[in-house]
Design a protein around this motif. Structure first.
Motif, mmCIF file in Angstrom:
data_model
loop_
_atom_site.group_PDB
_atom_site.id
_atom_site.type_symbol
_atom_site.label_atom_id
_atom_site.label_comp_id
_atom_site.label_asym_id
_atom_site.label_seq_id
_atom_site.Cartn_x
_atom_site.Cartn_y
_atom_site.Cartn_z
ATOM 1 N N UNK A 75 28.966 34.957 48.270
ATOM 2 C CA UNK A 75 29.216 35.893 47.166
ATOM 3 C C UNK A 75 29.604 35.141 45.899
ATOM 4 N N UNK A 76 30.491 34.172 46.025
ATOM 5 C CA UNK A 76 30.917 33.405 44.847
ATOM 6 C C UNK A 76 29.759 32.633 44.235
ATOM 7 N N UNK A 77 28.958 31.985 45.080
ATOM 8 C CA UNK A 77 27.812 31.226 44.563
ATOM 9 C C UNK A 77 26.776 32.142 43.932
ATOM 10 N N UNK A 78 26.463 33.238 44.630
ATOM 11 C CA UNK A 78 25.438 34.145 44.125
ATOM 12 C C UNK A 78 25.885 34.866 42.862
ATOM 13 N N UNK A 79 27.178 35.117 42.730
ATOM 14 C CA UNK A 79 27.684 35.756 41.514
ATOM 15 C C UNK A 79 27.478 34.846 40.302
#
Length: 273
Positions: A87-91
């Motif tokens: 989630x953090x990377x994709x955000x």
């Protein structure tokens, strides 16, 4: 549903039953069959009675309760950490639009295509150098990164289509990036995240190669490793082998059935969107 479509669905269900249900049924039948019954009537016959001693003997021989707990801890940790990291990377990649986004996504795609055999040698010596060899933490870190590479690639495409108007409205209301992520992006993307969580858990539970390399002591091994090592080191009759296969696959099936509705809802929401 009428015409060829109905027959196609029926044919697919029949094939699914033959490929998946029939082998599991054979394993389950032989797991509760005595060795004498197996020798006299063969693997395809129904048992004359319920024989549970093979399951009990296998459970005690490999200390299956410890292996089950190890697999549960590793799989649950990896699935949760991999989803958070994804989630953090994709955000950052899908919504933040960082520089070099395309190159980073290509890097994650290449990481997903690398065979685990190519990673085993450097990861083995790295774990030895930092003192994490033969620890569950080493497997959790490695598997989290591997699963997060796939999760990042998938979620980046999903969040790339996220409505910008919602985030702009949140920014006007004074919400920062982290608050927008946890209060807006994550709740809306929860069905997709639930699907990833379930798949990460099952994939990690069934992982054999990397835990085989990193976990060598009896107290740290997972269920697949324990099954493979026992089959290679000690002789087991056919009924005990079936018992070991049944005990190894039942937890994953139970987890899938428990979260089947969540998985179906997540896939359906993604299809509708």
């Amino acid at each position: 549903m009428r015409g060829p479509g109905r027959w196609a669905v029926l044919f697919a269900l029949v094939v699914l039953a033959v490929v998946m249900v029939f082998p599991f049924a054979i394993v389950a039948i032989n797991a509760v069959k005595s060795p004498a019954d197996y020798s006299s009537q063969g693997p395809l016959s129904l048992p004359d009675g319920l024989y549970l001693q093979g399951i009990i003997d296998f459970w005690n021989r490999v200390d299956f309760g410890t292996k089950l707990w190890n697999s549960l801890v590793i799989s649950a940790s990896v699935s949760v950490l991999a989803v958070v990291l994804s989630v953090l990377n994709a955000y950052a990649l899908g919504i933040g639009r960082v520089k070099g986004r395309l190159s980073i996504l290509v890097l994650f795609l290449v990481a997903n295509t690398l065979p685990q055999e190519a990673l085993a040698y450097p990861l083995y010596y790295l774990a030895k150098a930092v003192g994490l060899y033969d620890t569950q933490l080493a497997v959790i870190i490695v598997m989290t990164v591997i699963q997060a590479a796939f999760g990042t690639y998938l979620l980046s495409a999903v969040l790339g289509q996220f409505p910008k108007e919602i985030l702009e409205a949140a920014a006007i209301d004074g919400a920062g990036r982290l608050r927008s992520l946890w209060r807006i992006v994550v709740p809306i993307s929860r069905p997709t995240l639930n699907v990833l969580l379930i798949f990460f858990f099952i994939w990690t539970w069934n992982e054999f190669f990397l835990p085989l390399i990193f976990l060598i002591s009896n107290d740290t091994q997972t269920v697949p490793v324990a099954l493979g090592v026992l089959q290679g080191e000690k002789y087991m009759d056919a009924t005990m082998s079936s018992a070991s296969a049944l005990l190894g696959v039942v937890p994953a099936i139970a987890f899938f059935l428990i979260f089947q509705r969540t998985l179906t809802r997540g896939v359906t929401v993604g299809a509708i969107k």
